[in-house]
Design an enzyme around this catalytic site. Structure first.
Site, PDB file in Angstrom:
ATOM      1  N   LYS A 184       0.863  -1.096   0.117  1.00 49.74           N
ATOM      2  CA  LYS A 184       0.066  -0.124   0.025  1.00 49.74           C
ATOM      3  C   LYS A 184       0.998   1.291  -0.067  1.00 49.74           C
ATOM      4  O   LYS A 184       1.493   1.488   0.943  1.00 49.74           O
ATOM      5  CB  LYS A 184      -0.847  -0.002   1.217  1.00 49.74           C
ATOM      6  CG  LYS A 184      -2.002   1.156   0.961  1.00 49.74           C
ATOM      7  CD  LYS A 184      -2.526   1.309   2.415  1.00 49.74           C
ATOM      8  CE  LYS A 184      -1.501   2.225   3.421  1.00 49.74           C
ATOM      9  NZ  LYS A 184      -1.425   3.637   2.701  1.00 49.74           N
ATOM     10  N   GLU A 260      10.022   1.314  10.569  1.00 53.01           N
ATOM     11  CA  GLU A 260      11.104   2.452  10.416  1.00 53.01           C
ATOM     12  C   GLU A 260      10.170   3.727  10.499  1.00 53.01           C
ATOM     13  O   GLU A 260       9.552   4.190   9.456  1.00 53.01           O
ATOM     14  CB  GLU A 260      11.885   2.258   8.929  1.00 53.01           C
ATOM     15  CG  GLU A 260      12.951   3.041   8.658  1.00 53.01           C
ATOM     16  CD  GLU A 260      12.719   4.601   8.535  1.00 53.01           C
ATOM     17  OE1 GLU A 260      12.767   5.246   9.432  1.00 53.01           O
ATOM     18  OE2 GLU A 260      12.476   5.035   7.286  1.00 53.01           O
ATOM     19  N   CYS A 294      13.651  10.863   6.944  1.00 54.70           N
ATOM     20  CA  CYS A 294      13.715  10.653   8.053  1.00 54.70           C
ATOM     21  C   CYS A 294      15.200  10.650   8.904  1.00 54.70           C
ATOM     22  O   CYS A 294      15.626  10.785   9.928  1.00 54.70           O
ATOM     23  CB  CYS A 294      13.091   9.235   8.416  1.00 54.70           C
ATOM     24  SG  CYS A 294      13.927   7.923   7.329  1.00 54.70           S
ATOM     25  N   GLU A 391      10.198  16.423  14.533  1.00 58.42           N
ATOM     26  CA  GLU A 391      11.213  16.279  13.064  1.00 58.42           C
ATOM     27  C   GLU A 391      10.505  17.378  12.084  1.00 58.42           C
ATOM     28  O   GLU A 391       9.422  17.590  11.910  1.00 58.42           O
ATOM     29  CB  GLU A 391      10.690  14.977  12.654  1.00 58.42           C
ATOM     30  CG  GLU A 391      11.280  14.291  11.432  1.00 58.42           C
ATOM     31  CD  GLU A 391      10.991  12.824  10.924  1.00 58.42           C
ATOM     32  OE1 GLU A 391      11.791  12.143  10.562  1.00 58.42           O
ATOM     33  OE2 GLU A 391      10.030  12.387  11.420  1.00 58.42           O
TER      34      GLU A 391
END
Length: 488
Positions: A184, A260, A294, A391
């Site tokens: 997906k 992750e 990331c 982040e």
């Protein structure tokens, strides 16, 4: 305006679901639009899967599992190798497609094709190296046989920021191990995965081994798949918050999981660092993929004796960056993925400045069309600023200072995340200490990019579970079986 070549490419991308080796419409003919973030305009209409479509995809993966697991490792590896070769032949198309749906500059998209392709090549070679152990037990009464078996049907959820590499990093080891998959892709950038599924089909991958569902209802479609007892593995790349929910859902059926998740990478510059290397490393670690990674450096922790000169030199480089649509010649900074991402980056910058940080350069939205934000440098960021905790996922350098090694380590580890860290120092003994002291799954020592298909990618703490790539990557899709054969 979309050029003729862009239109031709987009029309060649499948716009249906790929289930059981067939391209089919979503239930009820539902569709979603995919937009170009540089213009805000729709570039392709594709199928919008329902929960029932998701289960149909899992049905296909389950039906194909036994035969694919029994397929010779060499055959599995050769299919992946053919896919690698075909990707090299079509690298210009894949690069342009990623630029159109995600916004990254065309040169960076070409780099992603090279990086993503390496997972196909690496795991085509690892498919034939799955091994076990054979030997006498300590008591001398029998023989121990340890073998590796495919986990079984897998559900792979990929993010929007690296549409090809995140797909190949999950799909390649799963197929090499003998697992079938349902993939997906993210709603924002699904076209590359659909295009890649067509490439694997052309490379000879049997129907049902790979199934792709695109949807605007991620949670509603994913939940029935995850709760189905036939599923045996879940791999997800995305935010920590979503990952936590998926881990909770996976608990009922005790699924193997690979997560992750988020990052908050420290970029530590010591007073003895080679500043030329540190500045070059900073530009790579921060502005690759427009900061939307990331692994992007989030907190620049710079020794107080070199902080001013580091900030000035980085700002000089940042001011020279060219902003524009990624397809344009010489563009280095494309759009962020959408207006929400711009709002987040701008909010973090404004919060830092309101608490006393200095805006060295940038710090403003760029007038549309498209979702652009100026490359930005903020120095003197104070403790408590949101930009040190969250982040950023944008082209923003935030600089905070430290006085000695212990303080630098404390600041670097002061986060719930632990994906990657970057350290610049000329002292190799200090570098070794940083390897031991920094709480991250990966580290770059005097380098600003660490990712490699041959290396294990992953983090600690709330940055995730498991590893992708390297020798470790294929074992995420294998289960260990022990058999005892008595001597008599």
């Amino acid at each position: 305006m979309t050029s003729t070549s862009e239109s031709t490419l987009l029309e060649s991308v499948p716009n249906q679901l790929y289930i059981g080796g067939r391209w089919i419409d979503a239930e009820g003919g539902r569709t979603i639009e995919v937009d170009d973030p540089a213009t805000g305009r729709s570039i392709r209409t594709i199928a919008d899967a329902s929960p029932a479509d998701g289960i149909r995809a899992l049905d296909a993966a389950v039906a194909a599992q036994a035969e694919w697991a029994a397929t010779a490792p060499r055959v599995r590896g050769e299919i992946l190798r053919r896919a690698f070769d075909m990707l090299q032949e079509r690298k210009a198309e894949f690069a342009l497609l990623m630029t159109l749906e995600m916004g990254k500059p065309l040169s960076e998209a070409a780099g992603e094709v090279a990086y993503g392709g390496e997972f196909l090549r690496w795991f085509s070679e690892e498919a034939v190296r799955i091994s076990g152990r054979y030997g006498q037990n300590p008591e001398g009464t029998g023989t121990m046989v340890v073998s590796q078996r495919p986990v079984g049907p897998c559900f792979l959820i990929t993010p929007w920021n690296f549409p090809l590499a995140m797909a190949t990093r999950k799909i390649a080891p799963a197929l090499a191990a003998g697992c079938t998959v349902v993939v997906k892709p993210a709603e924002l950038t699904p076209l590359t995965t659909l295009f890649f599924a067509k490439l694997l089909e052309d490379a000879g991958l049997p129907g049902g081994v790979l199934n792709v569902i695109t949807t605007s209802s991620s949670g509603a479609v994913s939940e029935p798949i995850i709760s189905d007892p036939r599923l045996r593995k879940l791999s997800f790349t995305g935010s920590t918050g979503v990952g936590q929910k998926l881990i909770a859902q996976s608990a009922a059926n005790v699924l193997r999981t690979s997560m992750e998740l988020g990052g908050n990478a420290p970029f530590v510059v010591f007073d003895d660092a080679d500043l030329d290397k540190a500045v070059d490393g900073a530009m790579l670690a921060k502005f690759r993929n427009i900061g939307q990674a990331c692994t992007a450096a989030n907190r620049f922790i710079v020794h107080e004796s070199v902080a001013d000169v580091f900030a000035r030199r980085v700002a000089e480089r940042v001011k020279a960056l060219s902003i524009g649509r990624g397809t344009e010649q010489g563009v280095e900074i494309g759009p962020l993925i959408n207006d929400k991402a711009v709002d987040k980056a701008d909010g973090l910058v404004q919060d830092a400045v309101s608490r006393g940080a200095q805006l060295v350069t940038g710090g403003k939205r760029v007038d549309g069309p498209g979702s652009f934000y100026e490359p930005t440098v903020v120095s003197g960021v104070v403790a408590g600023s949101e930009i040190l905790r969250e982040e950023i996922f944008g082209p923003v350098v935030s600089i905070v200072t430290f006085a000695d090694e212990d303080e630098g380590v404390r600041l670097a580890n002061d986060t719930q995340y632990g994906l990657v860290s970057y350290v610049f120092t000329a002292d190799l003994a200090r570098g070794q200490r940083m390897i031991d002291r920094l709480e991250t799954g990966m580290m770059g020592l005097n380098v600003g990019v660490v990712s490699n298909a041959a290396a294990p990618f992953g983090g600690v703490k709330q940055s995730g579970l498991g590893r992708e790539g390297g020798l470790e990557g294929i074992h995420e899709y294998l289960s260990t079986k022990y058999t005892l054969i008595p001597n008599s």
